[in-house]
Design a protein around this motif. Structure first.
Motif, mmCIF file in Angstrom:
data_model
loop_
_atom_site.group_PDB
_atom_site.id
_atom_site.type_symbol
_atom_site.label_atom_id
_atom_site.label_comp_id
_atom_site.label_asym_id
_atom_site.label_seq_id
_atom_site.Cartn_x
_atom_site.Cartn_y
_atom_site.Cartn_z
ATOM 1 N N ALA B 205 0.840 -0.836 0.209
ATOM 2 C CA ALA B 205 0.098 -0.164 -0.108
ATOM 3 C C ALA B 205 0.857 1.277 -0.136
ATOM 4 C CB ALA B 205 -1.278 -0.341 0.848
ATOM 5 N N ASP B 206 2.113 1.206 0.729
ATOM 6 C CA ASP B 206 2.680 2.244 0.350
ATOM 7 C C ASP B 206 4.031 2.192 -0.955
ATOM 8 O OD1 ASP B 206 1.670 3.149 3.059
ATOM 9 O OD2 ASP B 206 3.755 1.496 3.701
ATOM 10 N N GLY B 207 3.294 1.011 -1.564
ATOM 11 C CA GLY B 207 4.142 1.998 -2.758
ATOM 12 C C GLY B 207 5.701 1.332 -2.879
ATOM 13 N N ARG B 208 6.234 0.086 -1.323
ATOM 14 C CA ARG B 208 7.258 -0.460 -1.615
ATOM 15 C C ARG B 208 7.353 -2.075 -2.468
ATOM 16 N NH1 ARG B 208 9.679 2.039 2.039
ATOM 17 N NH2 ARG B 208 9.224 3.368 3.410
ATOM 18 N N TRP B 209 8.183 -2.478 -3.033
ATOM 19 C CA TRP B 209 7.934 -3.899 -4.191
ATOM 20 C C TRP B 209 8.461 -4.856 -2.693
ATOM 21 C CZ3 TRP B 209 5.399 -3.901 -8.797
ATOM 22 C CH2 TRP B 209 5.803 -3.150 -9.700
ATOM 23 N N SER B 210 8.289 -5.970 -3.358
ATOM 24 C CA SER B 210 8.343 -6.795 -2.871
ATOM 25 C C SER B 210 8.320 -8.166 -4.001
ATOM 26 C CB SER B 210 7.462 -7.815 -1.356
ATOM 27 O OG SER B 210 6.068 -7.514 -1.974
ATOM 28 N N GLY B 235 12.063 -3.875 -1.646
ATOM 29 C CA GLY B 235 11.445 -3.380 -0.084
ATOM 30 C C GLY B 235 11.733 -1.881 -0.767
ATOM 31 N N ARG B 236 11.442 -1.763 -1.254
ATOM 32 C CA ARG B 236 12.097 0.013 -2.102
ATOM 33 C C ARG B 236 10.224 0.609 -1.978
ATOM 34 N NH1 ARG B 236 17.218 2.255 -1.724
ATOM 35 N NH2 ARG B 236 18.839 1.005 -1.311
ATOM 36 N N THR B 237 10.590 1.509 -2.428
ATOM 37 C CA THR B 237 9.432 2.556 -3.718
ATOM 38 C C THR B 237 11.277 3.183 -4.469
ATOM 39 O OG1 THR B 237 10.085 4.566 -2.841
ATOM 40 C CG2 THR B 237 8.136 3.551 -2.104
ATOM 41 N N TRP B 238 9.796 3.027 -5.895
ATOM 42 C CA TRP B 238 10.599 2.989 -7.330
ATOM 43 C C TRP B 238 10.548 4.425 -7.269
ATOM 44 C CZ3 TRP B 238 8.952 -1.542 -10.530
ATOM 45 C CH2 TRP B 238 9.812 -3.049 -9.364
ATOM 46 N N VAL B 278 10.941 -0.233 -19.157
ATOM 47 C CA VAL B 278 10.472 -1.363 -18.013
ATOM 48 C C VAL B 278 9.803 -1.262 -16.632
ATOM 49 C CG1 VAL B 278 9.900 -3.659 -18.145
ATOM 50 C CG2 VAL B 278 10.831 -2.928 -19.754
ATOM 51 N N LEU B 279 10.987 -0.522 -15.989
ATOM 52 C CA LEU B 279 10.711 -1.057 -15.229
ATOM 53 C C LEU B 279 9.901 0.595 -14.638
ATOM 54 C CD1 LEU B 279 13.694 -1.509 -13.113
ATOM 55 C CD2 LEU B 279 11.839 -2.768 -13.369
ATOM 56 N N THR B 280 10.053 2.058 -14.852
ATOM 57 C CA THR B 280 10.033 2.997 -15.410
ATOM 58 C C THR B 280 7.969 3.171 -15.895
ATOM 59 O OG1 THR B 280 11.571 4.331 -15.328
ATOM 60 C CG2 THR B 280 10.035 5.647 -15.442
ATOM 61 N N ASP B 281 7.869 2.380 -16.477
ATOM 62 C CA ASP B 281 6.482 1.911 -16.979
ATOM 63 C C ASP B 281 5.725 0.787 -16.028
ATOM 64 O OD1 ASP B 281 3.776 1.424 -18.876
ATOM 65 O OD2 ASP B 281 4.780 -0.503 -18.896
ATOM 66 N N LEU B 282 6.514 0.428 -15.263
ATOM 67 C CA LEU B 282 5.944 -1.001 -14.419
ATOM 68 C C LEU B 282 5.428 -0.260 -12.738
ATOM 69 C CD1 LEU B 282 4.424 -3.516 -13.562
ATOM 70 C CD2 LEU B 282 6.883 -4.410 -12.978
ATOM 71 N N ALA B 283 6.172 1.564 -12.749
ATOM 72 C CA ALA B 283 6.178 1.406 -11.146
ATOM 73 C C ALA B 283 4.859 2.342 -11.221
ATOM 74 C CB ALA B 283 7.648 2.852 -11.122
ATOM 75 N N GLY B 284 4.812 3.298 -12.416
ATOM 76 C CA GLY B 284 3.357 4.587 -12.926
ATOM 77 C C GLY B 284 2.223 3.121 -13.094
#
Lengths: 793, 290
Positions: B205-210, B235-238, B278-284
């Protein structure tokens, strides 16, 4: 002069109509008959053992194990073939070149990877292939040379030392005026070296032959997938030391030719030789791995091109010295010969010089391929045109317009001697500019919000279609004429059988010929049956290549149809008890009296009367058949312009062709649907060669690296950009109906238009492209180089 | 017509199939969809003593099965079945997306997931996505069945941990993250990849990835996981800087070939750029399917 009289009447499926293709019914039903469909029950099958090295001496061939394999019928090696056959003849010699004997099997030395060394005939292809693997050949690999310029270096291994002291087969200079002096005095000169990629045409149907010999009849029947059945007949007779009368070549459907199926190949001679020896049909169908090594390649060349101009961008001189790669042997058509003839393009150039050098390398022989030198030289010249524009600060569209021949300048002879017949070159270019909304695109700038850069690339060209007369060809030693021929024979059902030596390879000649016949004669299109490609049934002709078929055949069909119609009308007048044929015409399935539809005689009745010789005028011979030959007095020059709008990702080099617009002129269109099909098909091959296709040879081993469909990047429909086609339709004064050739035009513009668009998009970085294909990696590399240049002043 | 002489065996059960493989002492090859094998036979690049045709084993090897958190896919499941399966759509959407990048319709109607993984093409889409999703390979021989973690399966270009007498019978997939992306670049439409990237992970919910996994194709002699890059993202936000760092770290997993598709240098140039995108796309972005 243009024969437009016959066109005054519009016919349902006559000249200019979008008639449905006669060929399609059988092809779409899977009922085509290709050479591999010829399957005699008692046929034997051939497989070929090929040299794996680019250059090697054959020390020993041991066939003993293969000969013992069950099912093996015969094995041939080079020494026997050299004794029993003549070398394969060259149909279109390189002027000034010595003969390089090319036997069907290599003798002592192989000069390219894939060259046939042994042939085996067995009860099945599988057994023949197994036998090939059992043949032990001891090779002594020799130093090889792959690169076309390195082949001309002093220390290069010489491929044919008995005939040549170097690998330079010939040099052919042509020109006019004093280009050196004019160039030296020019305000500005742009020049560069352009490298053109080696590609191949990849017909869906590979080469194939089924040969059958009847000793008692002394008749060799060869079903061959070829564009030139009558020329293959001549060449087979020569190589096999037979009379031409002993040889019949039958070509039914051909699954694509593109210039690759012009003349005899070694396998054709071998299959016939085996068939003669074994007295059984012998069949060979090329597989795709063989195709990549044993069927002619094309295009590879290095062009050194220069353009001199004054301060206003007016071209004062053009020079082009280029080297084409012939490969290891001289194939029947050899490397491209048309770069020279159109090197100045559609521009007014009075002082020009062009020189073609033909070099031998240890690679697969090069032959004709759709375009035959014209895409290559267009790439070099048109990239330099854009560079000239950039250097002078003149818009590339304006620079082209300033130099382009005007309609009233034509006919005009260029420095290579080409006679441009007619056309409005500037209109075609302006139509392209309008179609892409050139001014608005320019005003919108190059940068996109997503970081990409957008560019517009233009190219303008002329294209020689057909040949300039048999006299021209004879001066160059060609062993074929510039004419086409046709026989029309009325049949008892009221139809016409049309016999042509032009085989049906996708170019829709059956449909186009029938449309012309219907137009001139008046008979319904559907009542014409075309019989193509059997040398035992069709009049001697030249064949389907060089965008020449219709240029010559339109005249032949027209003349024969006129003769047949006139006799039909005379017989009808006789039977209607009229004094003459005035007021009579053929209308679909009958001869009718104009203005009185009740008075009509069915063609079936007239044909029967003529065939049995009853109820015809006393001074008429029986029979209703006409054969005509036609040779155009000059080649016809098609022309056009194209634009590509390309968005480039400067980070990766990826680019997207957002629009590709082509405006072209092939004179009078016999069938606009067929024209579009031809143009789109050639564009697809043009895009392939421009963007992705390239036969690459390993620098160390000299072997082909990507000789399979796995690694040779021929585009599919999904890879092609959107294509927009527009036409102008200026009749040629030199051909019947004013037709120009259309089969090859699409191969010419893609490379230049796309490369110019990429360079335009990246103009801020001063990126220059000088080679094909234009890949994302190449664009990235050129960007790197441009950045390095700008950092090191 | 063109293959070198060989025997043809068509077993009626998996037991018969592994018997046949055993009998030929590792010289037999398994024929499933045949989309890679048959051309190689035709070119005589492969000369097995026998073909063991498993196409009659659909009852045993042709099923897609969702069991709790695990999804089990039989070796003989064809690409077109994956493409249209609601179970795959719900559980393994990445797998379904990737199928659309494989060959053409004819290839997808014949080719199988087991065949693709056993073929172990370093540029193949199926090996890459199986690696990214952490599948386990199930193999059987006359000595029994074993399960091989996919991370230990690929051993080199067209080489893997299967014994020559073993038959790949299926793949077991763990629960997949809902967020995933696939990128591929070839020289033409649906060509072998000169670079392919598959990414999967789950943001909280906080945008941290696992559970971040990044698979790369075409840049090594097997498909590889970009472990350092994934660790940087776990474990981070991107944010932009994190993504850029991770993209550069991916190069640690790359040792690309120089071939007709692209030079090693160009692949190394492309990898961080395309991964960053790809990561930028996925993050947003939204999850794959919503």
């Amino acid at each position: 002069m243009s024969e437009t009289l016959e066109q005054t009447r519009t016919r349902a499926n006559g000249v200019g109509a979008a008639a449905l293709r006669k060929e399609d019914d059988r092809l779409l039903r899977g009922d085509g008959r290709f050479t591999d469909d010829v399957d005699p029950a008692h046929a034997l099958h051939m497989a070929i053992g090929r040299c794996p090295f680019p250059h090697a001496r054959i020390l020993e061939i041991d066939v003993s194990a293969a000969a013992e394999l069950e099912g093996v019928q015969q094995i041939l090696v080079g020494a026997e073939v050299a004794q029993r056959t003549e070398p394969i003849s060259v149909l279109r010699p390189v002027p000034g070149a010595p003969q390089l004997p090319y036997y069907a099997l290599a003798g002592e030395v192989c000069v390219y990877e894939g060259q046939p060394v042994v042939s085996v005939v067995a009860t099945s292809r599988a057994v023949a292939e197994d036998a090939i693997e059992l043949i032990d050949i001891d090779y002594d690999p020799l130093p090889h040379v792959s690169d076309v310029l390195e082949a001309l270096a002093d220390d290069a291994p010489v491929l044919h030392p008995l005939q040549l002291s170097s690998n330079l087969l010939a040099t052919n200079p042509q020109g006019n005026g004093d280009p050196d002096a004019v160039m030296a005095a020019a305000h500005i000169v742009v020049s560069d070296r352009f490298r053109i990629n080696r590609v191949t045409g990849l017909p869906m149907e590979p080469r194939a032959i089924v040969a059958h010999w009847r000793p008692g009849a002394r008749e060799l029947t060869a079903h061959v997938s070829t564009q030139v059945p009558h020329l293959v007949r001549m060449q087979l007779a020569e190589s096999l030391r037979l009379d031409e009368g002993d040889v019949r070549v039958i070509t039914s459907d051909v699954g694509g030719g593109f210039g690759l199926k012009l003349g005899v190949y070694p396998e054709d001679v071998l299959a016939c030789l085996h068939a003669i020896d074994l007295r059984r049909p012998v069949k060979w169908t090329e597989d795709r791995l063989e195709h990549f090594r044993a069927t002619t390649h094309a295009r590879e060349a290095v062009h050194d091109f220069a353009i001199g101009a004054d301060a206003d961008g007016r071209i004062t001189a053009m020079t082009n010295t280029y080297t084409t790669d012939l490969g290891g042997q001289n194939s029947p058509f050899g490397s491209a010969q048309l770069s020279s003839i159109v090197f100045t393009g559609p521009y007014r150039v009075d002082d020009g010089f062009v020189q073609r050098r033909v070099a031998l390398t240890n690679k697969t022989p090069v032959g004709a391929y759709r375009g035959y030198g014209q895409p290559e030289v267009n790439f070099a010249r048109e990239l330099l045109m854009d560079r000239l524009a950039r250097r002078l600060g003149i818009d590339p569209l304006e620079l082209r317009m300033r130099n382009m021949l005007a309609q009233e300048d034509l006919p005009w002879r260029n420095p290579a001697g080409a006679l441009y017949d007619s056309g409005d070159y500037r209109l075609a270019l302006q139509m392209v500019a309008d179609a892409v909304d050139y001014d608005a695109l320019r005003a919108a700038g190059r940068e996109r919000p997503d970081g990409r850069r957008v560019g517009i690339g233009l190219t303008s060209f002329v294209e020689r279609t057909g040949y300039a007369s048999a006299k021209f060809l004879a001066n160059r030693g060609s062993r074929y004429g510039a004419h086409e021929s046709v026989t029309l024979r009325a049949n008892r059902s009221g139809g016409i059988d049309l016999f042509t030596g032009v085989s049906s390879m996708g170019q829709s000649s059956e449909t186009a010929f029938a449309q012309i016949c219907s137009q001139v004669h008046g008979i319904a299109f559907d009542a014409i049956r075309v019989h193509a490609g059997d040398t035992g049934a069709t009049p001697l002709n030249t064949g389907a290549f060089a965008s020449r078929t219709l240029i010559a055949a339109a005249g032949a069909v027209s003349a024969a149809a006129t003769e047949l119609r006139d006799k039909t009308l005379r017989i009808a007048a006789h039977r209607l008890e009229l004094d003459d044929v005035d007021g009579l015409e053929v209308d679909g399935d009958a001869v009718v009296v104009q203005g009185d539809p009740s008075r009509r005689i069915p063609l079936a009745e007239l044909h029967m009367a003529a065939i049995i010789g009853q109820g015809i005028p006393v001074d008429e011979h029986p029979g209703l058949e006409a054969t005509a030959h036609f040779e155009p007095e000059h080649a016809a020059y098609a022309f056009g312009s194209a634009a590509a709008v390309v968005a480039v990702d400067p980070e990766t080099g990826d680019f997207e062709i957002e629009r590709f617009v082509l405006v072209h002129d092939c004179g009078t269109m016999v069938n606009p649907t067929l024209v579009d099909g031809q143009v789109r098909g050639a564009l697809a091959q043009g895009f392939g060669a421009a963007l992705s296709e390239e036969l690459r040879y390993d620098a160390d081993t000299g072997q082909l690296v990507n000789g399979s469909m796995l690694d040779y990047f021929v585009p599919t429909a999904a890879d092609l950009p959107p294509i927009e086609l527009h036409h102008t339709e200026v009749p040629s004064p030199f051909t019947t109906f004013g037709v120009r050739g259309v089969g090859e035009i699409g191969t010419i513009p893609p490379g230049a238009a796309i490369a110019n668009a990429v360079c335009d998009a990246l103009a801020d970085f001063d990126v220059q492209i000088s080679r094909l294909p234009v890949t994302p990696e190449l664009v990235w590399r050129e960007l790197q180089q441009a950045r390095n240049r700008s950092e090191t002043p | 017509m063109k293959p070198a002489p060989l025997q043809y065996v068509r077993p009626a059960s998996v037991a018969e199939a592994v018997d046949a493989l055993e009998e030929h002492g590792g010289m037999a090859r398994v024929l499933a969809g045949g989309q890679s094998l048959v051309p190689m036979l035709g070119m005589r690049l492969m000369r097995p003593s026998a073909l063991v045709d498993i196409n009659d084993l659909g009852a045993e090897l042709g099923k897609i099965d969702g069991r709790g958190e695990e999804t089990v896919i039989g070796a003989l499941v064809r690409y077109s079945a994956l493409e249209t399966s609601p179970v795959i759509a719900e559980r393994l959407p990445l797998l379904q997306e990737v199928v659309r990048h494989i060959g053409d319709r004819q290839v997808r109607n014949r080719g199988t997931i087991g065949g693709a993984v056993a073929q172990s093409d370093p540029t193949g889409e199926m090996p890459l996505v199986c690696l990214t999703l952490g599948a386990r390979v199930v193999a059987r021989s006359v000595r029994g069945e074993r399960t091989i973690p996919i991370e230990e399966f690929f051993e080199g270009s067209y080489a893997n941990a299967l014994e020559p007498e073993e038959l790949l019978v299926g793949l077991r997939f763990p629960l997949a993250p809902v967020h995933c992306r696939f990128f591929e670049r070839g020289r033409k439409h649906n060509d072998f990849a000169l670079l392919s990237i598959a990414v999967a992970g789950s943001p909280d919910a906080d945008g941290r990835w696992s559970g971040v996994r990044i698979g790369l194709g075409g840049v090594n002699d097997t498909p590889v996981l970009a472990e350092a890059a994934a660790a940087r993202l776990e474990g981070r936000t991107w944010d932009t800087a994190t993504i850029a760092e991770a993209a550069e770290l991916a190069l640690e997993a790359a040792d690309p070939p120089d071939d007709v598709r692209a030079s090693a240098e160009y692949r190394n140039h492309l990898l961080p750029i395309q991964l960053r995108r790809v990561l930028t796309d996925l993050a947003g972005a939204e999850p794959w399917k919503t």
